[in-house]
Design an enzyme around this catalytic site. Sequence first.
Site, PDB file in Angstrom:
ATOM      1  N   ASN A 120       0.808  -1.220   0.000  1.00  0.00           N
ATOM      2  CA  ASN A 120       0.000   0.000   0.000  1.00  0.00           C
ATOM      3  C   ASN A 120       0.842   1.272   0.000  1.00  0.00           C
ATOM      4  O   ASN A 120       0.491   2.259  -0.613  1.00  0.00           O
ATOM      5  CB  ASN A 120      -0.962   0.002   1.177  1.00  0.00           C
ATOM      6  CG  ASN A 120      -2.004  -1.092   1.057  1.00  0.00           C
ATOM      7  OD1 ASN A 120      -2.371  -1.727   2.031  1.00  0.00           O
ATOM      8  ND2 ASN A 120      -2.497  -1.331  -0.146  1.00  0.00           N
ATOM      9  N   LYS A 126      -0.897   5.084   8.349  1.00  0.00           N
ATOM     10  CA  LYS A 126      -2.238   4.580   8.037  1.00  0.00           C
ATOM     11  C   LYS A 126      -2.984   4.498   9.368  1.00  0.00           C
ATOM     12  O   LYS A 126      -2.653   3.676  10.217  1.00  0.00           O
ATOM     13  CB  LYS A 126      -2.150   3.221   7.355  1.00  0.00           C
ATOM     14  CG  LYS A 126      -3.491   2.649   6.946  1.00  0.00           C
ATOM     15  CD  LYS A 126      -3.345   1.216   6.439  1.00  0.00           C
ATOM     16  CE  LYS A 126      -3.030   1.163   4.955  1.00  0.00           C
ATOM     17  NZ  LYS A 126      -2.969  -0.241   4.464  1.00  0.00           N
TER      18      LYS A 126
HETATM   19 CA   LIG Z   1      -0.397  -2.557   6.118  1.00  0.00          CA
HETATM   20 CA   LIG Z   2      -1.304  -4.056   2.101  1.00  0.00          CA
END
Ligand SMILES: [Ca+2]
Ligand SMILES: [Ca+2]
Length: 514
Positions: free
Chosen positions: A244, A249
Amino acid sequence: MKLTVLLFLSLVVLSHPLLSQIYLAPDGDDNNPGTFLLPFATFPKAISEANPGDTIYVRGGVYDLTNTITITAVKNGTANQFYTLTAYQNEIPILDFSAQPFGLKGISLQANYWHFKGLNIKGAGDNGMDINFGSYNIIEQCKFYENRDSGLQLSHGSSYNQIINCDSYFNADPPDYGDADGFAPKLTVGTDNYFYGCRAWVNCDDGWDGYLRGADSVYTTLENCWTWGNGYLKDGTDPGPQANGNGFKMGGGDNSNGDSLMHHMYLRNCVAFANKNKGFDQNNNLGSMTLFQCTGYSNITANYRIQRALVPGQTLTVKNCVSYYGLVQLGSFAIQETNSWLPPFVVASDDFLSLDTSLASAPRQADGSLPEIDLLHLAEGSDLIDAGVDLGFPFFGAAPDLGAFESNYVAVIGGLTELVEQFQLLQNYPNPFNPETHIIYLLSTPDRVTLSVFDVMGKHIRTLVDGQRQSAGEYSVTWDGTNESGIQVAAGVYLYRLELENGMAEFRKMFLIK
Ligand SMILES: [Ca+2]
Ligand SMILES: [Ca+2]
Ligand SMILES: [Ca+2]
Ligand SMILES: [Ca+2]
C-alpha cells in the site's frame, strides 16, 4: 571491608536463585551459571532463570536463531519490577532469524512489564516482534529490519506499551509483499499504546498501520515519529498495489459490513514524506484523529487524505501542520487552524533549511534520540515561523511554528526573523534512570530560571529550580524521582521543562524505570 567481602561471598554462594543480573553471549553455554564471565548461550535459558526485577544483559554479536523466542505470562513483571532484556553497555546484539522458515515470528512477547533495549531483530519469518496479550512493556532503542512481515506488531489486546526511539525498516513479506509494515498496532491491538521518537522507512506495505479487525475504539499516540519511502522494497522496486505504501495509516477497518471501527489516533510532531501513496491516511478510520504540528512532504498520492465522515461525535482536528509538494484532502468536517495550506501562508522550498531526504536515516544520537538534521526544519525568513496557534506545548518566540520542528528563529517586525538561543536544555543522563538522573542546561545570558518536572498528562510533579536568577553558564540539577512530598513516583515517562523569565521554555522527556 571485611563485612563487604563476607556479604559479597554470601551473595555469590546464594546467587543462583537470587540472580539479579544474568548474562547471555553468543559464545556462552547454558551449563554456565549465567554470570559475566560464564554467560548463558540461549535466550530461553536466560529468560527461564530470570525473576521480576532482574536484568538480562545481552552481549554483542550475532545470535543465529530459528526458534521463536516466546515469553509467556508466567514471566509477568510488575510496575515496580520490570524484567529487563538489554544490550550490554554499547554492544550490539543482533538476533538474526534469517534461517527461520517463513511464518515463524522472531519474538512473541505475551507477558507484561518487560523492558527491551538495544536489540537488533532481523530476518524473522513473520513479525520481528509480536506483542500479543502483552501490556505495559517498554521497547526502547530496538531495530527491526528485513523481517518477513511487520517489524513490530501489537495484537490480541496488547495495551499501554511504550515504543521509544525504535527503527523499523526494509521489512517485506514475500511473495505477495502486501502486509509488512514498520510498526503495526493493528487488527486486534489493545488501547493506549504509545510511540515516541520512532522511524519507519522502506517497508513494503505501510510505515505505521492502524487497520482494525476484531478491535474497536482503541487509542494510539505517536509523537516525534518519522516515516518515509514505504511501498517499496529495499532495492527500490515497487512490488505492486497490494504494497500500500502509506506513511501513517490511521485505521480503521474495511467498514464494509456496516461496522464503524474507530482507531482514535493522536499524532504530534510527526513527519511523513516520499511514501508511494499517502502520508497521513484515514483508510476508513471512523474514530477521532488529532494531528498537531505534523509535516507531510512529497507523498505521491497525497500528503493528507482524511475525507470519509466519522462516527457522529468523533472529530478530526488538524492544527499547525505543514504540507509541501503534495495534496491535502480533508473532509469539510475537519476542525482546522493555522495549517500551511490555509491562507495566508505560501509554502515553497525556501521555507526549509533542507529537503535532502537522505538525511532522515542518519544514525541516532548517543542516547538513542532522533538525529539532529536540517530536513524540513524551517529556514530563516519563513512565514511559517511563529505562525501557529498555542496548543499548550513549549515553543520559541511569540508562537509555535508550523510543522514538526520548532525553529530557533522567531518572527520580528516586518516579516523578518532573527535567531535566538538564550538557553540550551540537554537530554538528562542517565536515561532511562533509577533512582536519580541529572539535567544539564546552559544559559547564554543571566536570567530567572524555573525547572519543573511533569507527568505525561501535564500534571506538575516537582519544581527543581524555582525562578532563581542565575548567571550565564552551565548548570546541572539532579532529580531523585520524588514528588514535592518526597514520595517516589511511579515508573514511566516524565517531562522536564525549563522556563525563562520571558516565558521562553523548552521541555524534554525522561524515563524513570523501576
Ligand atoms: Ca499494512
Ligand atoms: Ca497491504
Ligand atoms: Ca513561505
Ligand atoms: Ca516559534
